[in-house]
Design a protein around this motif. Structure first.
Motif, short mmCIF file in Angstrom:
data_model
loop_
_atom_site.label_atom_id
_atom_site.label_comp_id
_atom_site.label_asym_id
_atom_site.label_seq_id
_atom_site.Cartn_x
_atom_site.Cartn_y
_atom_site.Cartn_z
N TYR A 1 45.29 26.43 44.24
CA TYR A 1 44.81 27.50 45.12
C TYR A 1 45.74 27.71 46.33
O TYR A 1 45.35 28.33 47.31
N ARG A 2 46.97 27.21 46.23
CA ARG A 2 47.86 27.23 47.39
C ARG A 2 48.21 28.65 47.83
O ARG A 2 48.28 28.94 49.03
N PHE A 3 48.40 29.58 46.88
CA PHE A 3 48.76 30.95 47.26
C PHE A 3 47.60 31.63 47.99
O PHE A 3 47.81 32.34 48.98
N ASP A 4 46.39 31.42 47.50
CA ASP A 4 45.22 31.98 48.19
C ASP A 4 45.07 31.38 49.58
O ASP A 4 44.75 32.09 50.55
N LEU A 5 45.31 30.07 49.70
CA LEU A 5 45.18 29.42 51.00
C LEU A 5 46.23 29.92 51.99
O LEU A 5 45.93 30.16 53.16
N ILE A 6 47.47 30.08 51.51
CA ILE A 6 48.53 30.55 52.40
C ILE A 6 48.25 31.97 52.88
O ILE A 6 48.40 32.30 54.07
N ASN A 7 47.80 32.84 51.96
CA ASN A 7 47.54 34.23 52.33
C ASN A 7 46.36 34.37 53.29
O ASN A 7 46.35 35.28 54.14
N LEU A 8 45.38 33.48 53.17
CA LEU A 8 44.17 33.57 54.00
C LEU A 8 44.12 32.46 55.05
O LEU A 8 43.04 32.13 55.54
N TRP A 9 45.28 31.88 55.37
CA TRP A 9 45.30 30.73 56.27
C TRP A 9 44.70 31.06 57.64
O TRP A 9 44.01 30.24 58.24
N ASN A 10 44.96 32.24 58.15
CA ASN A 10 44.47 32.64 59.47
C ASN A 10 43.13 33.35 59.40
O ASN A 10 42.67 33.92 60.41
N ALA A 11 42.50 33.30 58.24
CA ALA A 11 41.16 33.88 58.08
C ALA A 11 40.24 32.81 57.50
O ALA A 11 39.90 32.85 56.31
N PRO A 12 39.86 31.82 58.29
CA PRO A 12 39.12 30.67 57.76
C PRO A 12 37.74 31.01 57.19
O PRO A 12 37.20 30.25 56.40
N SER A 13 37.17 32.16 57.55
CA SER A 13 35.84 32.51 57.04
C SER A 13 35.91 33.23 55.69
O SER A 13 34.87 33.45 55.05
N GLU A 14 37.13 33.61 55.25
CA GLU A 14 37.28 34.26 53.95
C GLU A 14 37.02 33.26 52.83
O GLU A 14 37.27 32.05 52.97
N LYS A 15 36.56 33.78 51.68
CA LYS A 15 36.18 32.90 50.57
C LYS A 15 37.21 32.94 49.45
O LYS A 15 37.87 33.95 49.21
N ILE A 16 37.31 31.79 48.79
CA ILE A 16 38.21 31.62 47.66
C ILE A 16 37.39 31.07 46.49
O ILE A 16 36.53 30.19 46.68
N THR A 17 37.66 31.56 45.30
CA THR A 17 36.96 31.06 44.11
C THR A 17 37.68 29.84 43.57
O THR A 17 38.88 29.90 43.26
N ILE A 18 36.96 28.74 43.47
CA ILE A 18 37.54 27.50 42.96
C ILE A 18 36.68 26.95 41.83
O ILE A 18 35.53 27.37 41.64
N LEU A 19 37.25 26.02 41.11
CA LEU A 19 36.54 25.35 40.03
C LEU A 19 36.11 23.98 40.52
O LEU A 19 36.93 23.15 40.91
N TYR B 1 49.52 20.75 57.53
CA TYR B 1 49.04 21.04 56.17
C TYR B 1 49.68 22.32 55.63
O TYR B 1 50.06 22.38 54.45
N LYS B 2 49.81 23.32 56.48
CA LYS B 2 50.40 24.58 56.03
C LYS B 2 51.85 24.37 55.62
O LYS B 2 52.32 24.97 54.63
N GLN B 3 52.59 23.52 56.36
CA GLN B 3 53.97 23.25 55.99
C GLN B 3 54.07 22.69 54.58
O GLN B 3 54.97 23.04 53.82
N ILE B 4 53.15 21.80 54.22
CA ILE B 4 53.18 21.22 52.88
C ILE B 4 52.84 22.26 51.84
O ILE B 4 53.48 22.33 50.77
N PHE B 5 51.84 23.11 52.11
CA PHE B 5 51.46 24.14 51.13
C PHE B 5 52.57 25.18 50.95
O PHE B 5 52.60 25.86 49.92
N MET B 6 53.46 25.30 51.92
CA MET B 6 54.58 26.24 51.78
C MET B 6 55.65 25.71 50.83
O MET B 6 56.51 26.46 50.38
N TYR B 7 55.59 24.41 50.53
CA TYR B 7 56.55 23.81 49.60
C TYR B 7 56.25 24.28 48.18
O TYR B 7 55.08 24.33 47.77
N GLU B 8 57.29 24.58 47.43
CA GLU B 8 57.11 24.87 46.01
C GLU B 8 57.05 23.58 45.20
O GLU B 8 56.38 23.51 44.17
N ASP B 9 57.76 22.58 45.67
CA ASP B 9 57.81 21.29 44.97
C ASP B 9 57.42 20.19 45.96
O ASP B 9 58.03 20.05 47.01
N ILE B 10 56.38 19.43 45.63
CA ILE B 10 55.92 18.36 46.52
C ILE B 10 56.16 16.99 45.89
O ILE B 10 55.46 16.02 46.21
#
Length: 401
Positions: A153-171, A121-130
């Protein structure tokens, strides 16, 4: 968009269905039965033909030290990653990536169930174009349809990928903003992909491939039976035809025009007594478009199959204006790997050799279509046989006398 709270158990029990489609048999299961009777002859074909031409038929092997041939084309590699995700989820039957476990130091901690799947999953989120590029596959649709919902939310997910308990604001789906953890988002992604894999659209796409392969094998079996009755002794020639480097990007109509010209040359050649042929068109990332070809020559006129295969290959070279654009499956170096040789002279009463030809070589031709297909050959004929005497006599409009 609603995000699932983690259930008490991470597995989902599949519903038991008693209704099965009739007459749909996996060709892989048939091959397993055949290998039990004839050894590993069928595996040799995949090793030498598929990997030599680098077809897009590779599956991910996690054993250390095993070589992997991966495409450099980014859109094609993306299709491979989606394939690995669907295979991983199906084999592990895991619908969530993270689970909560009791810990001595804290009340609860997150535990990653499958690190390999998470890395895909992380490999796909690292793509700029899918975007899917020039290729199509149901595995890509199954995965990307889900990931595209979380793409903002891909940039937030990539930055916090190794911190699964961190929170992200989504709609969410109701239009309200809410905070959810990275683990909850990844669990939601994996669960929706899991549902797609077990959904009717994905399953029907796989069934279509199996049915198409079964129909190809049925027509080839009938064709071989008619050739055997019409001509008796045959000489079986097996070659693979590819394109020169400067012609790799030609379109399918032009390629088929080359192949039509090539088959016409074989029919009109005074040096060949052609009785029939079976062909399969495929697209690999290294050899681009290429043909797998079985040729049946008259056994009363021909005998030296090695030279005949070389002559046919050179005929293809002249047609496409290339050099060594064919693979001769009759060379001594190649045939020494086979337990049972099915090319060369084939007598009418040699039932064992006919059985191996049909259930190893021809079944390889009729294998399920590549999981990834070039858009230019979608819904186009990629498999066909020649025409027997009976078929040719009945072609065309009846004459009015």
């Amino acid at each position: 968009m609603g995000v699932l709270s983690h259930p008490t158990h991470h597995r989902v029990i599949k519903p038991i269905t008693h209704s099965k489609r009739p007459n749909i048999v996996s060709l892989d299961e048939d091959l397993d039965i055949f290998e039990a009777n004839h050894g590993n002859a069928s595996k040799i074909l995949d090793k030498h033909h598929t990997l030599t031409l680098k077809d897009s038929l590779f599956t991910h092997n996690q054993q250390k030290g095993s070589p992997q041939l991966l495409p450099e084309d980014k859109p094609m590699y993306l299709h491979f990653v989606c394939l690995w995700i669907t295979q991983r989820i199906s084999s592990k039957d895991e619908c969530f990536l993270y689970s909560k476990q009791e810990s001595l130091t804290s009340s609860q901690r997150l535990f990653l169930m499958d690190s390999m799947l998470c890395s895909y999953y992380k490999q796909i989120f690292m793509y700029e174009d899918i975007s899917e590029g020039d290729y199509k596959s149901e595995h890509y649709n199954c995965v990307i349809d889900v990931l595209s919902k979380f793409w903002p939310y891909r940039f937030d997910l990539i930055n916090l990928w190794n911190a699964p308990s961190e929170k992200i604001t989504i709609l969410d789906e109701s239009g309200n903003f809410k905070q959810v953890t990275v683990a909850e988002i990844l669990n939601q992604i994996n669960f929706e992909v899991y549902k797609n894999i077990h959904g009717p659209v994905f399953k029907e796409a796989l069934r279509i491939r199996v049915r198409r392969a079964a129909n190809h094998f049925k027509s080839a079996e009938k064709y071989l039976f008619e050739l055997r009755n019409d001509h008796g002794r045959l000489v079986v020639i097996r070659v693979d035809l590819c394109l020169p480097a400067e012609h790799k990007n030609i379109d399918v109509p032009e390629l088929k025009a080359y192949f039509h010209c090539f088959t016409q040359k074989m029919r009109r050649s005074r040096l060949l007594k052609l009785n029939g042929y079976i062909w399969k068109l495929e697209c690999g990332y290294a050899k681009s478009f290429h043909y797998h070809l079985i040729i049946f020559l008259c056994g009363r006129k021909h005998s030296h199959d090695i030279k005949l295969a070389q002559m046919i290959g050179e005929m293809w070279d002249k047609t496409v204006g290339g050099k060594n654009c064919y693979f001769n499956c009759h060379s001594t170096k190649h045939l020494k790997h086979y337990k049972d040789i099915v090319v060369g002279r084939l007598e009418q009463n040699d039932h064992n050799k006919y059985d191996r030809l049909l259930n190893v070589v021809i079944r390889y031709f009729c294998k399920k279509d590549q999981f990834i297909m070039h858009k230019s050959i979608v819904n186009k004929k990629t498999f066909d046989t020649g025409r027997t005497r009976f078929t040719r006599r009945n072609l065309g409009r009846p004459a009015n006398i």
